[in-house]
Design an enzyme around this catalytic site. Structure first.
Site, PDB file in Angstrom:
ATOM      1  CE1 TYR A  70      38.108  40.976  40.519  1.00 27.46           C
ATOM      2  CE2 TYR A  70      35.879  40.666  41.351  1.00 27.46           C
ATOM      3  CZ  TYR A  70      37.077  41.355  41.360  1.00 27.46           C
ATOM      4  OH  TYR A  70      37.240  42.419  42.211  1.00 27.46           O
TER       5      TYR A  70
ATOM      6  CG  ASP B 153      39.040  43.520  44.758  1.00 24.82           C
ATOM      7  OD1 ASP B 153      39.960  43.792  45.545  1.00 24.82           O
ATOM      8  OD2 ASP B 153      39.216  43.406  43.533  1.00 24.82           O
TER       9      ASP B 153
END
Length: 356
Positions: free
Chosen positions: A134, A245
Site C-alpha cells: 500500500y 484485503d
C-alpha cells in the site's frame, strides 16, 4: 469511569446515511445498557476538502487520537485529487497515524440468508494494516510507487519483522478465544521468498510458543480456491496487507454479501470501526443503503473497548447488537434491497433497535 467518547466521521457517498444509522443503534444500546456513550463529529472526505483544503485535517486526526473509539464511514478516495492537493485517504491516514496495525474482518454464514458458499462457515481474517504494497503506508516520506520513466512503474513492498510479529500475536490471541483454536498463515513465499519469508518466520515462532493452537500455512492463490470450495476448513486466517484485503472481501461475499462485512482496525491504544465495503455513490441519498456492515463494526468496537476497560456491560452490549443485527436480517421485510429485501435504511435500523 465515564462512558466512552466516540468520534463519528461520515465520509462520502452513503457514509452519512449509514453512520447516522449506526449512531442510532449505538445510542439505543447505550440507553439500554447504561453505557454512557458520548458522540462527537468531525468532517472528512469531499466536505472537508471543500471547507478545509484536505480530506482529513490535522485537527481531525488529533480529535481521533483523543477519542476512545472511532466510527469511520466509507470514503470515495479513488475520486480524490492527488495527495499534494489535499486528497488524502482518511482511512489510510488514520490507520498509519494511530498505528491501527490489525484489521480484524469476520465472515460467517447465516442460516436465514442465502450465500454462494458450498458450506456454512465462521472465520476471521487478521490482516496486517500498516505496510505491504500500500503506497500510502510503506514509506516515511513520499509514496511507495514511483515511475522512473513514462513507461515504467515500480511498487515498493515493505515487510518488517516487528509488524509481522505483532499481527501474528493478534491472530494467535484471537484463536485462543475460539473453539477451533486454529491459525492459518497465508503467503506467497515460493515467489516472494524474502518478504513473505520474514512473515512466516514470525508466524512459526508464535506457533511454537502456542502448541495448543493448530497451525498451518497456505499459498495465497490456493487459499482463494480453498475458500470457494470449503471455507469451513478455516478459523483464523493471518496474512499481510494486500492478501488480507482481497481474501477478506472474498470471504465476506461467500458469507452472503460484502454489505454484511464488519471490520475493526485495532492497535495497542486505539480502534476504529469501519465498514468493509465502499461508499456506493450510485445509491447515495436514496435511503436504501445497507447499514449492517458498519453497525456490526461498531459492535466490534464496543467489544474491544469492553476488553480494554474490563467492562462487562460493553461486551454484553456488543453481543446484543450482533443479535439485533441478525433479527433485522432474518426477515425480508426488514432487509435492504441489496439483500433481497424491501426495507429502507431507516426501516432496517429501526428493526434492529426494536430487537434490542
Amino acid at each position: 469511569m465515564s462512558g466512552p467518547r466516540l468520534l463519528l466521521l461520515d465520509g462520502d457517498g452513503i457514509g452519512p446515511e449509514i453512520v447516522a444509522a449506526t449512531r442510532e443503534v449505538l445510542a439505543a444500546t447505550s440507553d439500554k445498557f447504561g453505557l454512557g456513550l458520548a458522540f462527537e463529529t468531525a468532517v472528512i472526505g469531499f466536505d472537508a476538502l471543500r471547507t478545509q483544503g484536505a480530506t482529513i485535517s490535522e485537527a481531525t486526526i488529533e480529535t481521533a487520537r483523543n477519542a476512545d473509539g472511532i466510527v469511520l464511514g466509507p470514503v470515495s478516495h479513488n475520486d480524490y485529487p492527488p495527495a499534494a492537493e489535499g486528497g488524502l485517504n482518511p482511512s489510510g491516514v488514520l490507520r498509519k497515524r494511530l498505528d491501527l496495525f490489525a484489521n480484524i474482518r469476520p465472515a460467517a454464514t447465516r442460516p436465514f440468508l442465502p450465500h454462494p458458499s458450498s458450506t456454512g462457515f465462521d472465520l476471521i481474517t487478521v490482516r496486517e494494516n500498516t505496510e505491504g504494497f500500500y503506497a500510502d503506508r510503506s514509506m516515511h516520506a513520499g509514496p511507495g510507487e514511483i515511475m522512473p520513466d513514462p513507461d515504467m512503474a515500480l511498487a515498493i513492498r515493505k515487510i518488517t519483522r516487528t509488524a509481522c510479529r505483532r499481527i501474528a500475536e493478534a491472530a494467535f490471541d484471537l484463536a485462543a478465544t475460539r473453539p477451533a483454536r486454529h491459525v492459518t498463515a497465508v503467503h506467497k513465499a515460493n515467489v516472494l521468498r524474502l518478504s513473505d519469508g520474514v512473515f512466516l518466520e514470525e508466524c512459526r515462532k508464535l506457533a511454537e510458543a502456542n502448541p495448543a493452537i493448530r497451525y498451518d500455512e497456505v499459498l495465497v492463490d490456493a487459499m482463494a480456491a480453498h475458500l470457494v470450495r470449503d471455507a469451513s476448513r478455516y478459523d483464523v486466517i493471518v496474512t499481510t496487507n494486500m492478501y488480507g484485503d482481497i481474501l477478506s472481501d472474498l470471504a465476506a461475499e461467500l458469507s452472503g454479501s460484502l454489505g454484511l462485512a464488519a471490520s475493526l482496525n485495532a492497535g495497542t491504544d486505539h480502534a476504529m470501526a469501519q465498514a468493509q465495503h465502499g461508499s456506493a455513490p450510485d445509491i447515495a441519498g436514496k435511503g436504501v443503503a445497507n447499514p449492517a456492515s458498519l453497525i456490526g463494526s461498531a459492535a466490534m468496537l464496543l467489544d474491544w473497548l469492553g476488553q480494554r476497560r474490563a467492562d462487562g456491560a460493553l461486551a454484553t452490549a456488543a453481543t446484543a447488537i450482533g443479535k439485533a443485527l441478525d433479527a433485522g436480517l432474518s426477515d425480508t421485510a426488514t432487509r435492504t434491497p441489496d439483500l433481497g429485501g424491501s426495507a429502507t435504511t431507516a426501516e432496517m435500523t429501526q428493526a434492529m433497535i426494536a430487537a434490542l
